[in-house]
Design a protein around this motif. Structure first.
Motif, mmCIF file in Angstrom:
data_model
loop_
_atom_site.group_PDB
_atom_site.id
_atom_site.type_symbol
_atom_site.label_atom_id
_atom_site.label_comp_id
_atom_site.label_asym_id
_atom_site.label_seq_id
_atom_site.Cartn_x
_atom_site.Cartn_y
_atom_site.Cartn_z
ATOM 1 N N LYS A 164 20.062 -116.386 26.007
ATOM 2 C CA LYS A 164 20.073 -117.274 27.164
ATOM 3 C C LYS A 164 21.012 -118.447 26.917
ATOM 4 O O LYS A 164 21.009 -119.040 25.846
ATOM 5 C CB LYS A 164 18.671 -117.836 27.419
ATOM 6 C CG LYS A 164 17.744 -116.910 28.127
ATOM 7 C CD LYS A 164 18.191 -116.623 29.549
ATOM 8 C CE LYS A 164 18.265 -117.886 30.394
ATOM 9 N NZ LYS A 164 18.832 -117.609 31.724
ATOM 10 N N GLU A 185 25.576 -114.506 32.017
ATOM 11 C CA GLU A 185 25.116 -115.835 31.585
ATOM 12 C C GLU A 185 26.318 -116.758 31.376
ATOM 13 O O GLU A 185 26.292 -117.928 31.753
ATOM 14 C CB GLU A 185 24.325 -115.723 30.274
ATOM 15 C CG GLU A 185 22.967 -115.081 30.396
ATOM 16 C CD GLU A 185 21.940 -116.009 31.007
ATOM 17 O OE1 GLU A 185 21.985 -117.228 30.726
ATOM 18 O OE2 GLU A 185 21.115 -115.529 31.797
ATOM 19 N N ARG A 212 27.987 -117.872 34.748
ATOM 20 C CA ARG A 212 27.227 -118.919 35.451
ATOM 21 C C ARG A 212 27.373 -120.258 34.749
ATOM 22 O O ARG A 212 27.466 -121.306 35.392
ATOM 23 C CB ARG A 212 25.748 -118.538 35.534
ATOM 24 C CG ARG A 212 25.489 -117.276 36.319
ATOM 25 C CD ARG A 212 24.116 -117.246 36.949
ATOM 26 N NE ARG A 212 23.072 -117.808 36.134
ATOM 27 C CZ ARG A 212 22.332 -117.132 35.259
ATOM 28 N NH1 ARG A 212 22.563 -115.857 35.072
ATOM 29 N NH2 ARG A 212 21.384 -117.715 34.573
ATOM 30 N N ASP A 237 20.251 -121.763 36.914
ATOM 31 C CA ASP A 237 19.258 -121.088 36.078
ATOM 32 C C ASP A 237 17.880 -121.546 36.516
ATOM 33 O O ASP A 237 17.735 -122.575 37.202
ATOM 34 C CB ASP A 237 19.479 -121.399 34.598
ATOM 35 C CG ASP A 237 18.899 -120.325 33.672
ATOM 36 O OD1 ASP A 237 18.306 -119.360 34.207
ATOM 37 O OD2 ASP A 237 19.035 -120.435 32.451
ATOM 38 N N SER A 238 16.866 -120.823 36.131
ATOM 39 C CA SER A 238 15.494 -121.219 36.418
ATOM 40 C C SER A 238 14.565 -120.500 35.451
ATOM 41 O O SER A 238 14.949 -119.515 34.811
ATOM 42 C CB SER A 238 15.122 -120.906 37.869
ATOM 43 O OG SER A 238 15.411 -119.566 38.177
ATOM 44 N N VAL A 267 18.983 -118.079 41.858
ATOM 45 C CA VAL A 267 20.197 -118.520 41.176
ATOM 46 C C VAL A 267 21.389 -118.391 42.126
ATOM 47 O O VAL A 267 21.555 -117.365 42.787
ATOM 48 C CB VAL A 267 20.430 -117.679 39.904
ATOM 49 C CG1 VAL A 267 21.829 -117.881 39.374
ATOM 50 C CG2 VAL A 267 19.399 -118.023 38.844
ATOM 51 N N ASN A 274 14.522 -115.979 35.123
ATOM 52 C CA ASN A 274 15.215 -116.391 33.911
ATOM 53 C C ASN A 274 16.387 -115.488 33.561
ATOM 54 O O ASN A 274 17.201 -115.831 32.723
ATOM 55 C CB ASN A 274 14.196 -116.419 32.754
ATOM 56 C CG ASN A 274 14.660 -117.236 31.578
ATOM 57 O OD1 ASN A 274 14.672 -116.757 30.455
ATOM 58 N ND2 ASN A 274 15.064 -118.480 31.810
ATOM 59 N N ASP A 275 16.454 -114.320 34.222
ATOM 60 C CA ASP A 275 17.521 -113.359 33.949
ATOM 61 C C ASP A 275 18.008 -112.800 35.278
ATOM 62 O O ASP A 275 17.538 -111.768 35.751
ATOM 63 C CB ASP A 275 16.996 -112.236 33.049
ATOM 64 C CG ASP A 275 18.080 -111.248 32.641
ATOM 65 O OD1 ASP A 275 19.239 -111.449 33.055
ATOM 66 O OD2 ASP A 275 17.763 -110.288 31.924
#
Length: 628
Positions: A81, A112, A115, A222-223, A295, A345-346
């Motif tokens: 992450k 990832e 972003r 992201d979250s 996202v 989260n993904d």
């Protein structure tokens, strides 16, 4: 704001907590940047030194790879992450705020990186001084150049005995167009040159630009889901200001929420008075519905908010599909909720419900690669306490029938029954970087996987870059392992989607007593069908227990059987009680047993235990383990 010496972090004992309590930061004092590199080139170690130098982590709390928060990351030694952290820094008496994002290096987590780049104005391109430029180094560099970010080339690990900084500085200069003397040299392990690097970040990377007095606009990059606080959303503010207790609107869904808390990560969450132009932080609204935070969405004020959303992220296209099924069918709702929370989260994870005759209810999941698939399954099992079966991974095909209709096949069980005219398979553009003495071995491997050479360039006298187009189905399983073994571990691989091509593909069914088992079916190239069929039938013969009757295991393409194995029947000695006497008595017992076996074979079903499914469909033997 804490007063800091020029080119150094805060003095010993200075109150870091005041760093989060200050008012909105002038955008001219902000620098947003990320660290991009190939896997294991020292990004997280360099981030550790930056945390120490700026003083946001006390010496007693410091640990290696501080920003790698997950157990899986620490066990495997890889970053999964992207993590953001806010750091104070002072140059020539002027105070600045640094927003650092540490990114993953493996090709499966490129989304990832993309972003993270959207939230930055600059990037540190990190290259191992003992290994030089590798495939993912180039891939991440091109991503950053597409975003028009300022690139700061840096050689790391210059303290290693095998380091050759002069040679690799010339390589970097050749790729980036700078002079070899402009390449900074640091050691993330010893801290050598890190202060000078932070000073260069202030000088070279431009400050963020935005309308401080306009309507608030912030991009969600992201979250994460917190069991106690609900959805925690990470944002980069572009225009205006965001304050706690204000009402905000998610522009894609139109939902309105009250902000309970606004804060920064430094490196632990700290509540603040708000976020201004160019600042990166988190928002908490207390919302527990994971579908209300997406996202790429734009956050604005509910009152007098913006009318035009920010340009969001391009949705990633899954490269590999696999079915995930709970061992216990009653865990299906738990798996559904777990996937919803994990997707927060993904954002690269895609999934949809599906059913299997053999495995019951589950989900068809799309991943960016085999390591992404393995990590996702591992996280679901660890974080949500699930036991899962994952089916053999496969890619998406388009099948054109004789009547002209087109069908999308994401699972071998969806293969159409009619006559097939053409099958379109996805292809990937692969970049392999390796020492020049292994060119022959790499070409032989790629050609055996139906690859086509697209070009070859020498990065230096001893390092070469080869570009191939390969079918995605051919590189999914053991291609990376085969590449590493043929080049003694020196080659690096990067791949990206490159359209599709027509191929001679067939569906291989596995039949148990003449009945196809959908979970074991696979789509392979016609030239590899016999080998796949032989491998699966031999494997199942070892896994399925013997029955009271003979069980044939067949691999077939349509009605044509291409491989067969037989599970012998359990033999019962019906003559054991005949310790003497007339032969007619023995013959009568044998005839009776023969009739019983014949009747049992016509009505009997082959019981395949769950363990056999798990072993036959296990993808652990073919997943792409991270390579150091």
């Amino acid at each position: 704001m804490v007063r800091i010496r020029a080119g150094a972090g805060p003095t010993k004992g200075s109150p870091i907590s005041s760093f989060a309590d200050k008012t909105f930061t002038d955008p001219a004092q902000i620098r947003n940047f990320c660290i991009i590199a190939h896997i294991d080139h020292g990004k997280s170690t360099l981030a550790d030194r930056m945390l120490q130098l700026t003083g946001v982590v006390e010496e007693r709390a410091m640990r290696a790879q501080y920003l790698d928060r997950m157990d899986i990351e620490r066990e495997r030694g890889i970053t999964i992450k992207a993590q953001n952290v806010r750091l104070p820094w002072t140059v020539n008496g002027e105070e600045f705020v640094l927003h650092l994002i540490d990114t993953p290096g493996h090709v499966d987590f490129t989304y990832e990186v993309s972003r993270a780049l959207e939230a930055c104005e600059g990037a540190i391109l990190l290259v191992d001084a003992a290994q030089g430029i590798e495939a993912q180094t180039l891939a991440n560099l091109y991503l950053a150049m597409e975003k028009d970010l300022k690139i700061i080339p840096v050689l790391n690990k210059i303290d290693l005995p095998a380091a050759d900084p002069d040679r690799y500085a010339e390589e970097i200069a050749h790729i980036t167009g700078c002079e070899p003397g402009d390449v900074l040299r640091v050691s993330g392990k010893t801290g050598m040159g890190v202060k000078e690097l932070l000073d260069e970040v202030i000088v070279q990377i431009p400050a963020p630009v935005g309308d401080a007095d306009g309507p608030a606009r912030a991009m969600i990059f992201d979250s994460v889901y917190d069991a106690y606080r609900g959805v925690v959303t990470y944002v980069r503010v572009v225009d205006g200001k965001i304050r706690p207790r204000e009402k905000i609107t998610m522009m894609s869904t139109g939902t309105t929420h009250e902000l309970l808390e606004v804060g920064i990560i430094s490196p632990e969450p700290k509540a603040s008075v708000g976020l201004g132009v160019g600042e990166v932080g988190y928002l908490i609204t207390g919302v527990k519905d994971v579908r209300q935070s997406r996202v790429g969405d734009t956050v604005t004020s509910a009152r007098n908010g913006a009318t035009e959303p920010l340009v969001g992220y391009r949705d990633p296209k899954p490269m590999v599909y696999s079915g995930l099924y709970p061992m216990d069918g009653s865990d299906y709702p738990v798996l559904r909720d777990a996937l919803d929370k994990l997707r927060l989260n993904d954002a690269a994870l895609a999934y949809e419900p599906e059913t299997s005759v053999a495995l019951g209810f589950g989900f068809r999941c799309g991943f960016l690669g085999l390591l992404h698939m393995e990590i996702t399954r591992d996280r679901l099992e660890r974080e949500f306490g699930l036991e899962l079966i994952s089916t053999a991974p496969n890619v998406v095909y388009r099948v054109q029938l004789e009547d002209g209709t087109m069908q999308v096949v994401t699972n071998p069980s969806y293969w159409p029954e009619g006559k097939v005219r053409d099958v379109y398979e996805p292809i990937a553009k692969c970049t392999v970087i390796a020492p020049s003495e292994y060119i022959g071995a790499i070409m032989e491997l790629c050609q055996s996987r139906r690859g086509e050479l697209g070009g070859m360039d020498y990065l230096s006298e001893t390092r070469v870059e080869l570009r191939y187009e390969l079918p995605m189905g051919e590189i999914m399983f053991d291609f990376f392992d085969a590449l590493k073994s043929r080049t003694k571990g020196y080659a690096s691989l990067d791949y990206e989607e490159a359209g599709e091509q027509v191929a001679d593909l067939v569906k291989v069914d596995i039949l148990l007593q003449g009945e196809a088992v959908d979970a074991f079916s696979s789509i392979v190239h016609r030239t590899n069908a016999a080998a796949y069929g032989g491998r699966m039938t031999a494997k199942l013969r070892e896994l399925i227990p013997r029955q009271n009757f003979e069980v044939p295991i067949q691999a077939a393409i349509g009605s044509k059987v291409i491989s067969r194995e037989t599970i012998r029947a359990i033999r019962k000695d019906v003559l054991a009680k005949c310790y003497g006497g007339d032969i007619s008595r023995k013959r009568k017992l044998l005839e009776k047993q023969k009739e019983g076996k014949k009747r049992m074979k016509t009505i009997g079903r082959v019981e395949v235990p769950q363990e056999a499914f798990v072993a036959a469909l296990s993808s652990e033997s073919v997943t792409d383990k991270p390579k150091k």
